[in-house]
Design a protein around this motif. Structure first.
Motif, mmCIF file in Angstrom:
data_model
loop_
_atom_site.group_PDB
_atom_site.id
_atom_site.type_symbol
_atom_site.label_atom_id
_atom_site.label_comp_id
_atom_site.label_asym_id
_atom_site.label_seq_id
_atom_site.Cartn_x
_atom_site.Cartn_y
_atom_site.Cartn_z
ATOM 1 N N ARG A 155 67.711 14.208 58.384
ATOM 2 C CA ARG A 155 67.105 13.071 57.689
ATOM 3 C C ARG A 155 67.328 11.832 58.533
ATOM 4 O O ARG A 155 68.382 11.670 59.155
ATOM 5 C CB ARG A 155 67.755 12.899 56.319
ATOM 6 N N PRO A 156 66.358 10.917 58.580
ATOM 7 C CA PRO A 156 66.599 9.658 59.302
ATOM 8 C C PRO A 156 67.779 8.916 58.688
ATOM 9 O O PRO A 156 67.979 8.926 57.467
ATOM 10 C CB PRO A 156 65.283 8.891 59.098
ATOM 11 N N VAL A 157 68.558 8.255 59.536
ATOM 12 C CA VAL A 157 69.771 7.571 59.098
ATOM 13 C C VAL A 157 69.791 6.165 59.680
ATOM 14 O O VAL A 157 69.482 5.967 60.855
ATOM 15 C CB VAL A 157 71.036 8.333 59.547
ATOM 16 N N ILE A 158 70.150 5.180 58.853
ATOM 17 C CA ILE A 158 70.429 3.821 59.312
ATOM 18 C C ILE A 158 71.903 3.566 59.080
ATOM 19 O O ILE A 158 72.417 3.825 57.992
ATOM 20 C CB ILE A 158 69.579 2.781 58.559
ATOM 21 N N CYS A 159 72.600 3.075 60.108
ATOM 22 C CA CYS A 159 74.036 2.917 59.954
ATOM 23 C C CYS A 159 74.527 1.633 60.607
ATOM 24 O O CYS A 159 73.884 1.079 61.510
ATOM 25 C CB CYS A 159 74.780 4.112 60.560
#
Length: 434
Positions: free
Chosen positions: A132-136
């Motif tokens: 899944r795309p992740v923003i961190c």
């Protein structure tokens, strides 16, 4: 008198705290309600951001498949003022990502893995069937898992920031020869996280990571196999993050894109080749270089073109040639430029039995400064990860990283997420319905 003293005291507190790391400031919010209110005020956030921009850092992401660790290092303000041609520095460890949740599956081929940086946050997306795309936030470790996004054959996506409305957006571009649609997701607190369809007037294949400058996302594209009338096989795609409109700039050849003093610049070696075309079937497009000896090239011929006028597509073109037996350009990547114009190169791979190098190149003086022995191995051993560094690790380096409490305070970024439910395999005919 007491009131005046209290005001002075608060001003001094703000000045002192604005010079601390963001993690420390976050802990001071627990001192009292007054401090909590003071440290989330727009004035303090802007003060902290200004201080952080004056002390930018190099951000290192060390990855191997589904493991990810973040480090940073103070960026050199004037790397040429010291007499030594080689400087020593130690990188600071920040956080490790939980591998079973994120399924990062890092690869260096753009069609298998996407990674973007914008205004303090990182975006990663790989393994189009499972991940899944992740923003961190690489400093705090807080992150958000975005909705599943099926892509046919290739997983091209980008990350941008719009500074006026302060919005982050993820852009996903469909494979030009397959089914599906281009889509975009706005990362906002009050709205639903969902992919929306977006139209692009020119069909193209992607040839670079993206770079976001003043609310415009740029990346290199190839139109050689698409039915478009272009003066070259390559073009630069310009995506306005706010208006969500595409424009295009002709470019003569394969190149890398960087932010050079707030302007778009393309950079390439005289003998550069399109590695994504030549090694398009390899999951690691640099694998053919790994077995070579770590030798320096006898002559380095660097070309830098700075876009001075976007509307007229006018470029200032510069050529630099130098020899340096410490510089092995086939093992480094161009990672950007400092605010004062030094071009930064960083090694792509880290091995525990070899030093890790970062190079600063001054275009005006043609001076090369080497920063060596980033003490990553020691830091990781302190954190208990020393055993894993017996292997070769990929490193992604980002310049001009600065603390930003607007990024830190995003409620969508969390420290803990529930276990992911597998999306299962999605047929290509269903790719339009996500």
């Amino acid at each position: 008198m007491n009131s005046s003293s209290a005001l002075i005291s608060i001003d001094l507190i703000k000045e002192i705290l604005s010079r601390l790391p963001s993690k420390s400031v976050a802990r001071f919010r627990c001192v009292s309600k007054l401090w909590a209110s003071m440290l989330v005020s727009p004035y303090f956030k802007e003060l902290f951001r200004t201080r952080s921009l004056a002390k930018p850092r190099l951000l290192f992401t060390i990855v191997e498949h589904d493991k990810c660790r973040f480090f940073s290092l103070p960026q050199l303000h004037n790397p040429y003022e010291k007499s030594s041609s080689t400087l020593l520095a130690a990188a600071e460890f920040h956080v490790k990502f939980p591998r079973k949740i994120l399924r990062i599956n890092h690869l260096t081929n753009l069609k298998y893995f996407s990674c973007g940086y914008a205004s303090g946050l990182l975006y990663m997306y790989g393994d189009r069937y499972q991940a899944r795309p992740v923003i961190c936030n690489p400093i705090t470790g807080r992150y958000a898992i975005l909705p599943y996004r099926y892509t046919y054959r290739k997983a091209y996506s980008f990350f941008g920031f719009e500074p006026i409305e302060k919005q982050y957006k993820a852009l996903s571009m469909a494979y030009p020869s397959g089914p599906g649609h281009h889509k975009i997701l706005t990362f906002e607190e009050d709205g639903d996280l969902m992919w929306r369809r977006i139209k692009c007037p020119l069909r193209h294949d992607i040839k670079s990571d993206g770079v976001c400058i003043n609310g415009v996302l740029y990346y290199l594209a190839d139109t050689s196999e698409c039915a478009h009338v272009m003066t070259s096989d390559y073009m630069i795609v310009c995506f306005d993050v706010r208006s969500e409109k595409f424009t295009f700039i002709d470019v003569e050849r394969f190149c890398r894109l960087i932010n050079y003093k707030g302007k778009l610049a393309v950079i390439f070696w005289e003998d550069d080749e399109d590695i994504y075309e030549k090694y398009h079937l390899d999951s690691d497009v640099y694998i053919h270089m790994e077995n070579r000896r770590l030798d320096a090239d006898p002559t380095n011929e660097l070309r830098v073109w700075v876009l001075e006028d976007v509307g007229k597509q006018e470029w200032s073109k510069y050529e630099y040639t130098w020899t340096d037996d410490r510089f092995f350009r086939r093992h480094v990547s161009v990672v950007g430029a400092t605010a004062s114009g030094e071009i930064v190169f960083s090694m792509r791979k880290y091995r525990s039995n070899q030093p890790f190098y970062v190079f600063y190149f001054n275009p005006e003086t043609k001076t090369l400064q080497l920063v060596t022995d980033l003490d990553i191995n020691k830091r990781i051993e302190i954190q208990g990860f020393g055993e894993t560094f017996k292997k070769c690790f990929s490193v992604r380096t980002f310049v001009n990283h600065a603390g930003d409490f607007d990024a830190n305070d995003l409620k969508l970024l969390k420290s803990v997420h529930p276990p992911l439910v597998s999306a299962g395999y999605v047929e290509s005919s269903d790719a339009d319905s996500d």
